[in-house]
Scaffold this active site. Structure first.
Site, PDB file in Angstrom:
ATOM      1  N   GLN A 170       2.178   0.928   5.688  1.00  0.00           N
ATOM      2  CA  GLN A 170       1.843   0.284   4.631  1.00  0.00           C
ATOM      3  C   GLN A 170       2.793   0.423   3.264  1.00  0.00           C
ATOM      4  O   GLN A 170       2.696   1.738   2.917  1.00  0.00           O
ATOM      5  CB  GLN A 170       0.448   0.235   4.209  1.00  0.00           C
ATOM      6  CG  GLN A 170      -0.493  -0.329   5.347  1.00  0.00           C
ATOM      7  CD  GLN A 170      -0.544  -1.808   5.328  1.00  0.00           C
ATOM      8  OE1 GLN A 170      -1.113  -2.471   4.473  1.00  0.00           O
ATOM      9  NE2 GLN A 170       0.188  -2.499   6.219  1.00  0.00           N
TER      10      GLN A 170
ATOM     11  N   TRP B 118       5.476   2.777  -3.018  1.00  0.00           N
ATOM     12  CA  TRP B 118       3.902   3.083  -2.373  1.00  0.00           C
ATOM     13  C   TRP B 118       3.772   3.033  -0.990  1.00  0.00           C
ATOM     14  O   TRP B 118       4.575   2.256  -0.342  1.00  0.00           O
ATOM     15  CB  TRP B 118       3.077   2.055  -3.049  1.00  0.00           C
ATOM     16  CG  TRP B 118       1.901   2.211  -2.368  1.00  0.00           C
ATOM     17  CD1 TRP B 118       1.406   1.438  -1.340  1.00  0.00           C
ATOM     18  CD2 TRP B 118       0.604   2.864  -2.935  1.00  0.00           C
ATOM     19  NE1 TRP B 118       0.138   1.549  -0.906  1.00  0.00           N
ATOM     20  CE2 TRP B 118      -0.418   2.700  -1.763  1.00  0.00           C
ATOM     21  CE3 TRP B 118       0.313   3.808  -3.766  1.00  0.00           C
ATOM     22  CZ2 TRP B 118      -1.754   3.112  -2.018  1.00  0.00           C
ATOM     23  CZ3 TRP B 118      -0.831   4.286  -3.904  1.00  0.00           C
ATOM     24  CH2 TRP B 118      -2.138   4.034  -3.108  1.00  0.00           C
ATOM     25  N   MET B 119       3.005   4.278  -0.249  1.00  0.00           N
ATOM     26  CA  MET B 119       2.800   3.974   1.166  1.00  0.00           C
ATOM     27  C   MET B 119       1.287   4.540   1.056  1.00  0.00           C
ATOM     28  O   MET B 119       0.803   5.127   0.501  1.00  0.00           O
ATOM     29  CB  MET B 119       3.434   5.370   1.791  1.00  0.00           C
ATOM     30  CG  MET B 119       2.885   5.729   2.960  1.00  0.00           C
ATOM     31  SD  MET B 119       3.533   7.506   3.521  1.00  0.00           S
ATOM     32  CE  MET B 119       5.045   7.120   4.183  1.00  0.00           C
ATOM     33  N   ASN B 120       0.663   3.638   2.196  1.00  0.00           N
ATOM     34  CA  ASN B 120      -0.921   4.011   2.549  1.00  0.00           C
ATOM     35  C   ASN B 120      -0.546   3.962   4.085  1.00  0.00           C
ATOM     36  O   ASN B 120       0.079   4.866   4.677  1.00  0.00           O
ATOM     37  CB  ASN B 120      -1.841   3.333   1.919  1.00  0.00           C
ATOM     38  CG  ASN B 120      -1.834   1.880   2.010  1.00  0.00           C
ATOM     39  OD1 ASN B 120      -1.289   0.981   1.382  1.00  0.00           O
ATOM     40  ND2 ASN B 120      -2.881   1.072   2.914  1.00  0.00           N
ATOM     41  N   ASP B 121      -1.670   3.420   4.794  1.00  0.00           N
ATOM     42  CA  ASP B 121      -1.791   3.714   6.342  1.00  0.00           C
ATOM     43  C   ASP B 121      -0.456   3.929   7.111  1.00  0.00           C
ATOM     44  O   ASP B 121       0.381   2.929   7.163  1.00  0.00           O
ATOM     45  CB  ASP B 121      -2.489   2.487   6.970  1.00  0.00           C
ATOM     46  CG  ASP B 121      -3.735   2.245   6.062  1.00  0.00           C
ATOM     47  OD1 ASP B 121      -4.031   2.839   5.062  1.00  0.00           O
ATOM     48  OD2 ASP B 121      -4.385   1.387   6.481  1.00  0.00           O
TER      49      ASP B 121
HETATM   50  C1  FRU Z   1      -7.016   0.908   4.990  1.00  0.00           C
HETATM   51  C2  FRU Z   1      -6.542  -0.267   4.702  1.00  0.00           C
HETATM   52  C3  FRU Z   1      -6.480  -1.312   5.807  1.00  0.00           C
HETATM   53  C4  FRU Z   1      -5.694  -2.376   5.389  1.00  0.00           C
HETATM   54  C5  FRU Z   1      -4.583  -1.821   4.568  1.00  0.00           C
HETATM   55  C6  FRU Z   1      -4.098  -2.617   3.372  1.00  0.00           C
HETATM   56  O1  FRU Z   1      -6.549   1.921   4.287  1.00  0.00           O
HETATM   57  O2  FRU Z   1      -7.497  -0.677   3.510  1.00  0.00           O
HETATM   58  O3  FRU Z   1      -7.828  -1.747   6.346  1.00  0.00           O
HETATM   59  O4  FRU Z   1      -5.149  -3.288   6.505  1.00  0.00           O
HETATM   60  O5  FRU Z   1      -5.151  -0.608   4.285  1.00  0.00           O
HETATM   61  O6  FRU Z   1      -3.029  -1.849   2.907  1.00  0.00           O
END
Ligand code: FRU
Length: 484
Positions: free
Chosen positions: A51, A32-35
């Site tokens: 992330q 998984w990847m987010n920010d």
């Molecule tokens: C934004 C967020 C950030 C937090 C991160 C957690 O997408 O909610 O505020 O640091 O993702 O994965």
């Protein structure tokens, strides 16, 4: 924990077939990847952290994944950089990176703790591959916050050096549930002073803010925040959206004064938490998460965004140059994109009701530049990722001054297929740049003032592109394939 993550990704990441990733967009090595995090220039390379939860295609205890690039188009994975392995953290949340006076690569991130629920800011120092956490972490503790701030919602440090000192912007929620950007300064990255709130939210500008960024351009400054709850039913779509304010940051008062109203240069369904970097050549570039919490993959409720056999979830946008023009925040793909395109085809044509195919204009890894003139047409439709079953429509209605992105027939779960409408200034002509990269479409007005970013998990065999209009509309097109 870090070794476990590194061993796991080394074994599993390399096994993902190249065709199951986009050509030029960054995806997580595995999982998984987010920010985007720690977008920085260090020792001749652009570093991008993200992330990361390597073990699943869903969000989990956050690590920082890591990749580098020299040309902004080809990415090389480096080993996972941070794992939540300290007593003060259950997850290493979003943050940024810089180079310190000793030449070290500094990461500043949020230590999120589950019990008691706390978010505090931490540092790690490294050589571009291996990072050691500061022994004095957390360096900005929740005790330093004023009473009215909720210590459980205080995160996402943006670190930068300016005015002879280190500066850090974070977001926080007050006890009334409204977002704000907080400002801190330091001389040595260890001792930090709280300077006050740089900007406050209100009901119209979303509640909790996330991932603040401050961009310095010759024409002025841009403050960027990602909003958790923008009201629905207004001028813009609502939900999780990214807001930009042109204005001035006052380093003495520590406040940001917007010049005008907020702007949303990307209203697509899949754009969130962007981060920027100033390159040595002076360009400000931006990368966002090419997804959104409103659209995320969530197998628990049977919502599948990425195909179920995929071993990764989440992508980054193409790197974009961000700039101000007449007070407007603009974004366009970086010029390095040109270097991965073939000669392509150009054609001038008149569109009619019949769906027109153009030789050389097809595929899922292509860059199209379109100039359209409406004439008497009421609508012009471009169909992307099309076969007998699927298509994604882009519909221009000149008289209404709208451009609509419609993924309802893209073959994705209806949860993800929402329609997005862009409001235009001109009703006679439209210039667009459209970047297709296997699982996404990024659509830009050619002056950069607006964009729509959308994931597009349509089966890859749907690779047709057609054009039509209800009356004779003129089109000039250049289409080049990504050669990588
Ligand atoms: C934004 C967020 C950030 C937090 C991160 C957690 O997408 O909610 O505020 O640091 O993702 O994965």
């Amino acid at each position: 924990m870090l070794k476990k993550a590194r061993d796991y990704e080394a074994l599993n990441g390399a096994a993902v077939p190249e065709k199951e990733r986009p050509a030029v967009h960054l995806t997580p090595y595995i999982g998984w990847m987010n920010d985007p995090n720690g977008f920085s220039f260090y020792k001749g390379q652009v570093h991008m952290f993200y992330q990361y939860w390597p073990y699943d295609i869903n969000w989990g205890p956050m690590h920082w994944g890591h990749a580098v690039t020299e040309d902004l188009m080809h990415w090389t994975y480096l080993p996972c950089a941070l794992a939540p392995d300290m007593p003060y953290e259950s997850g290493c949340y979003s943050g940024t990176a810089a180079q310190d006076s000793e030449g070290r690569h500094v990461l500043m991130y949020t230590a999120h703790l589950n019990e008691p629920k706390r978010q505090q800011q931490c540092m790690a120092y490294g050589d571009g591959e291996n990072y050691v956490k500061e022994t004095r972490n957390p360096v900005i503790t929740s005790d330093m916050l004023p009473e009215e701030i909720d210590p459980a919602a205080f995160r996402d440090p943006k670190l930068f050096y300016r005015w002879g000192r280190w500066n850090c912007l974070t977001v926080a929620k007050d006890r009334q549930g409204m977002g704000r950007v907080l400002y801190f300064t330091s001389q040595d990255l260890k001792d930090w002073t709280y300077r006050g709130a740089a900007l406050l939210s209100d009901e119209d500008h979303g509640r909790m803010w996330e991932c603040p960024d401050l961009i310095f351009t010759d024409e002025g400054e841009i403050l960027c925040v990602s909003c958790e709850q923008l009201p629905k039913g207004g001028k813009y779509p609502g939900g999780h959206e990214v807001l930009f304010f042109a204005g001035r940051f006052d380093p003495e008062k520590g406040t940001f004064v917007p010049d005008g109203d907020w702007q949303m240069p990307d209203i697509g369904p899949d754009f969130y938490a962007p981060e920027t970097l100033k390159l040595p050549d002076g360009r400000n570039i931006l990368i966002g998460w090419l997804q959104n919490w409103d659209n995320r993959r969530d197998p628990k409720c049977d919502r599948l965004n990425t195909p179920s056999h995929f071993r990764w979830a989440g992508m980054m946008t193409v790197p974009r140059q961000i700039f101000l023009k007449d007070g407007k925040v603009c974004t366009l793909p970086v010029k390095e994109l040109e270097d991965v395109l073939d000669e392509g085809v150009c054609e001038e044509t008149v569109l009619s009701r019949e769906q027109k195919e153009i030789g050389g204009v097809r595929g899922r890894t292509a860059y199209m530049e379109l100039d359209l003139e409406a004439g008497n047409a009421q609508n012009v439709t471009v169909r992307l990722a099309k076969n007998g079953t699927y298509e994604t429509r882009l519909v221009w209605e000149p008289a209404k001054k709208t451009l609509t992105l419609d993924r309802r027939d893209a073959g994705m779960d209806p949860v993800f297929s929402g329609v997005r409408v862009m409001h235009l200034e001109d009703s006679e002509s439209l210039s667009l740049k459209i970047l297709l990269d296997r699982f996404s479409a990024e659509i830009f007005l050619a002056d950069g003032t607006q964009a729509m970013t959308a994931s597009m998990f349509t089966p890859q065999e749907a690779e047709g592109i057609t054009f039509c209009a209800d009356k004779d509309a003129k089109m000039r097109i250049r289409c080049r394939q990504i050669t990588k």
